[in-house]
Design a protein around this motif. Sequence first.
Motif, PDB file in Angstrom:
ATOM      1  N   SER A 188      17.294   5.626  -4.365  1.00 21.82           N
ATOM      2  CA  SER A 188      16.152   5.358  -3.495  1.00 21.82           C
ATOM      3  C   SER A 188      14.860   5.500  -4.286  1.00 21.82           C
ATOM      4  O   SER A 188      14.778   6.263  -5.243  1.00 21.82           O
ATOM      5  N   ALA A 189      13.873   4.735  -3.878  1.00 21.37           N
ATOM      6  CA  ALA A 189      12.587   4.728  -4.581  1.00 21.37           C
ATOM      7  C   ALA A 189      11.479   4.386  -3.599  1.00 21.37           C
ATOM      8  O   ALA A 189      11.720   3.872  -2.501  1.00 21.37           O
ATOM      9  N   ALA A 190      10.253   4.681  -3.998  1.00 25.87           N
ATOM     10  CA  ALA A 190       9.073   4.333  -3.203  1.00 25.87           C
ATOM     11  C   ALA A 190       8.101   3.566  -4.086  1.00 25.87           C
ATOM     12  O   ALA A 190       7.966   3.855  -5.278  1.00 25.87           O
ATOM     13  N   THR A 191       7.427   2.596  -3.479  1.00 29.18           N
ATOM     14  CA  THR A 191       6.464   1.766  -4.210  1.00 29.18           C
ATOM     15  C   THR A 191       5.165   1.685  -3.422  1.00 29.18           C
ATOM     16  O   THR A 191       5.187   1.514  -2.200  1.00 29.18           O
ATOM     17  N   VAL A 192       4.054   1.827  -4.116  1.00 26.54           N
ATOM     18  CA  VAL A 192       2.753   1.564  -3.508  1.00 26.54           C
ATOM     19  C   VAL A 192       2.164   0.354  -4.230  1.00 26.54           C
ATOM     20  O   VAL A 192       2.181   0.274  -5.459  1.00 26.54           O
ATOM     21  N   ARG A 193       1.707  -0.609  -3.464  1.00 26.22           N
ATOM     22  CA  ARG A 193       1.075  -1.804  -4.040  1.00 26.22           C
ATOM     23  C   ARG A 193      -0.340  -1.466  -4.489  1.00 26.22           C
ATOM     24  O   ARG A 193      -0.940  -0.498  -4.020  1.00 26.22           O
ATOM     25  N   SER A 194      -0.872  -2.272  -5.359  1.00 25.95           N
ATOM     26  CA  SER A 194      -2.242  -2.038  -5.824  1.00 25.95           C
ATOM     27  C   SER A 194      -3.205  -2.163  -4.647  1.00 25.95           C
ATOM     28  O   SER A 194      -3.018  -2.986  -3.741  1.00 25.95           O
ATOM     29  N   GLY A 195      -4.219  -1.321  -4.650  1.00 24.52           N
ATOM     30  CA  GLY A 195      -5.169  -1.353  -3.549  1.00 24.52           C
ATOM     31  C   GLY A 195      -6.350  -0.449  -3.801  1.00 24.52           C
ATOM     32  O   GLY A 195      -6.539   0.096  -4.893  1.00 24.52           O
ATOM     33  N   ILE A 196      -7.157  -0.247  -2.759  1.00 22.57           N
ATOM     34  CA  ILE A 196      -8.352   0.583  -2.821  1.00 22.57           C
ATOM     35  C   ILE A 196      -8.258   1.645  -1.724  1.00 22.57           C
ATOM     36  O   ILE A 196      -7.985   1.323  -0.558  1.00 22.57           O
ATOM     37  N   PHE A 197      -8.489   2.912  -2.108  1.00 24.87           N
ATOM     38  CA  PHE A 197      -8.485   4.014  -1.158  1.00 24.87           C
ATOM     39  C   PHE A 197      -9.846   4.710  -1.187  1.00 24.87           C
ATOM     40  O   PHE A 197     -10.477   4.805  -2.236  1.00 24.87           O
ATOM     41  N   TYR A 198     -10.264   5.184  -0.008  1.00 22.41           N
ATOM     42  CA  TYR A 198     -11.528   5.916   0.071  1.00 22.41           C
ATOM     43  C   TYR A 198     -11.230   7.405  -0.059  1.00 22.41           C
ATOM     44  O   TYR A 198     -10.536   7.999   0.780  1.00 22.41           O
ATOM     45  N   THR A 199     -11.731   8.027  -1.112  1.00 17.77           N
ATOM     46  CA  THR A 199     -11.508   9.450  -1.312  1.00 17.77           C
ATOM     47  C   THR A 199     -12.681  10.060  -2.060  1.00 17.77           C
ATOM     48  O   THR A 199     -13.213   9.466  -3.008  1.00 17.77           O
ATOM     49  N   ARG A 200     -13.106  11.211  -1.621  1.00 16.40           N
ATOM     50  CA  ARG A 200     -14.185  11.987  -2.253  1.00 16.40           C
ATOM     51  C   ARG A 200     -15.489  11.204  -2.388  1.00 16.40           C
ATOM     52  O   ARG A 200     -16.239  11.352  -3.355  1.00 16.40           O
ATOM     53  N   GLY A 201     -15.703  10.321  -1.416  1.00 17.92           N
ATOM     54  CA  GLY A 201     -16.932   9.553  -1.408  1.00 17.92           C
ATOM     55  C   GLY A 201     -16.903   8.311  -2.279  1.00 17.92           C
ATOM     56  O   GLY A 201     -17.900   7.592  -2.367  1.00 17.92           O
ATOM     57  N   PHE A 202     -15.770   8.039  -2.917  1.00 19.35           N
ATOM     58  CA  PHE A 202     -15.639   6.880  -3.798  1.00 19.35           C
ATOM     59  C   PHE A 202     -14.581   5.923  -3.242  1.00 19.35           C
ATOM     60  O   PHE A 202     -13.646   6.341  -2.546  1.00 19.35           O
ATOM     61  N   PHE A 203     -14.707   4.663  -3.592  1.00 23.58           N
ATOM     62  CA  PHE A 203     -13.672   3.676  -3.310  1.00 23.58           C
ATOM     63  C   PHE A 203     -12.861   3.523  -4.599  1.00 23.58           C
ATOM     64  O   PHE A 203     -13.312   2.887  -5.553  1.00 23.58           O
ATOM     65  N   VAL A 204     -11.687   4.136  -4.618  1.00 23.60           N
ATOM     66  CA  VAL A 204     -10.929   4.308  -5.857  1.00 23.60           C
ATOM     67  C   VAL A 204      -9.771   3.313  -5.917  1.00 23.60           C
ATOM     68  O   VAL A 204      -8.997   3.161  -4.955  1.00 23.60           O
ATOM     69  N   ARG A 205      -9.639   2.674  -7.062  1.00 26.06           N
ATOM     70  CA  ARG A 205      -8.573   1.698  -7.275  1.00 26.06           C
ATOM     71  C   ARG A 205      -7.251   2.413  -7.540  1.00 26.06           C
ATOM     72  O   ARG A 205      -7.195   3.436  -8.211  1.00 26.06           O
ATOM     73  N   CYS A 206      -6.186   1.850  -7.004  1.00 23.43           N
ATOM     74  CA  CYS A 206      -4.839   2.368  -7.234  1.00 23.43           C
ATOM     75  C   CYS A 206      -3.979   1.250  -7.802  1.00 23.43           C
ATOM     76  O   CYS A 206      -3.897   0.165  -7.222  1.00 23.43           O
ATOM     77  N   ASP A 207      -3.358   1.499  -8.942  1.00 24.64           N
ATOM     78  CA  ASP A 207      -2.434   0.524  -9.524  1.00 24.64           C
ATOM     79  C   ASP A 207      -1.139   0.503  -8.735  1.00 24.64           C
ATOM     80  O   ASP A 207      -0.764   1.479  -8.082  1.00 24.64           O
ATOM     81  N   GLU A 208      -0.401  -0.611  -8.821  1.00 26.18           N
ATOM     82  CA  GLU A 208       0.949  -0.642  -8.243  1.00 26.18           C
ATOM     83  C   GLU A 208       1.834   0.321  -9.028  1.00 26.18           C
ATOM     84  O   GLU A 208       1.824   0.324 -10.259  1.00 26.18           O
ATOM     85  N   GLN A 209       2.576   1.152  -8.303  1.00 24.49           N
ATOM     86  CA  GLN A 209       3.419   2.168  -8.932  1.00 24.49           C
ATOM     87  C   GLN A 209       4.714   2.320  -8.154  1.00 24.49           C
ATOM     88  O   GLN A 209       4.749   2.139  -6.942  1.00 24.49           O
ATOM     89  N   THR A 210       5.772   2.677  -8.883  1.00 25.50           N
ATOM     90  CA  THR A 210       7.064   2.973  -8.268  1.00 25.50           C
ATOM     91  C   THR A 210       7.546   4.315  -8.784  1.00 25.50           C
ATOM     92  O   THR A 210       7.450   4.594  -9.978  1.00 25.50           O
ATOM     93  N   ILE A 211       8.050   5.145  -7.888  1.00 27.75           N
ATOM     94  CA  ILE A 211       8.653   6.414  -8.291  1.00 27.75           C
ATOM     95  C   ILE A 211      10.065   6.492  -7.734  1.00 27.75           C
ATOM     96  O   ILE A 211      10.359   5.942  -6.670  1.00 27.75           O
ATOM     97  N   LEU A 212      10.936   7.173  -8.461  1.00 24.93           N
ATOM     98  CA  LEU A 212      12.277   7.433  -7.969  1.00 24.93           C
ATOM     99  C   LEU A 212      12.218   8.583  -6.971  1.00 24.93           C
ATOM    100  O   LEU A 212      11.581   9.601  -7.231  1.00 24.93           O
ATOM    101  N   LEU A 213      12.860   8.410  -5.843  1.00 27.85           N
ATOM    102  CA  LEU A 213      12.995   9.502  -4.890  1.00 27.85           C
ATOM    103  C   LEU A 213      14.256  10.291  -5.232  1.00 27.85           C
ATOM    104  O   LEU A 213      14.193  11.444  -5.607  1.00 27.85           O
ATOM    105  N   ASP A 214      15.397   9.652  -5.099  1.00 30.37           N
ATOM    106  CA  ASP A 214      16.661  10.239  -5.549  1.00 30.37           C
ATOM    107  C   ASP A 214      17.383   9.191  -6.376  1.00 30.37           C
ATOM    108  O   ASP A 214      17.609   8.074  -5.893  1.00 30.37           O
TER     109      ASP A 214
END
Length: 292
Positions: A188-214
């Motif tokens: 099993s794995a989780a993936t987040v697509r590239s996007g923009i998140f609002y955190t700490r007063g900034f609009f921060v870019r997030c790269d697409e990433q995949t991590i193994l869960l199990d």
Amino acid sequence: MAQNTDLNVSPYYDDYDETKDFHRILFRPANAIQARELTQLQSILQNQVEKFGNHIFQEGSLVMGGTVTVNTEYYAVKVNDANPNGSGTATAETYRAAAVGKYYQGKTSGVVGKVINSAAKTTDGDELTLFVTYVKTGNPSGTTYYSTFEDNEEIEEVALDSAGAYSNASNSDNEFKTISAAATFTGSAATVRSGIFYTRGFFVRCDEQTILLDKYANTPTYRIGLQITETLISSADDLSLLDNATGASNENAPGAHRLKIALTLVKKPLSGTQDIDNFIELSRVEEGTITK
């Protein structure tokens, strides 16, 4: 939540105080520019952006893109770290990462899979592992169908030709061989697509990433989200920060540092609230079922 990094220290001296109600810095001829004035110029603008952002978004809000998915059909194949091709001396680890994105076919089963991820052999007993999406079943005998690679089977790189068939690739010396028993699992794995998140007063870019869960199980139980990291970067860390004034006397001179905010996809146990100020929870999965 504002940024965590304190910039009112040497050598930045950013002592911006919003209670003084300063909204512009007015530079004057014949007066030297202070480093803190240049930094406070950004702080004033950032303070305005943060106030607007806090009115529209909650901390950690997804602004655009950034969807997260959980894959409980993440097929794992354990392989030996030795190269099964006698003509090569390189171990499988040397070309493991390069296998991602390529197609491999089982010499016994005829099954074809596309490698989408990989993991190195670990000191605690996990074999070198390929994660694949199966794209073609095998039926070499005409009677028995195979849907996954077989145990103790050599798999070689193949390419899809113009006729729609898979044939040997040019660098087929880089082969793998599955372990002798229990070589295939569903992970099993989780993936987040590239996007923009609002955190700490900034609009921060997030790269697409995949991590193994199990790696070898498809009933994961985790909180899945983004770890927030603030880092001060200098030209010693990133050579692109050296002055790029080619041909000038200050070419390659060190200059200003940078405040970097990075978002990294991570998994955390359900229990506990550790590091909650530095974590944006995106999804929650329990026994393989998404509950949030």
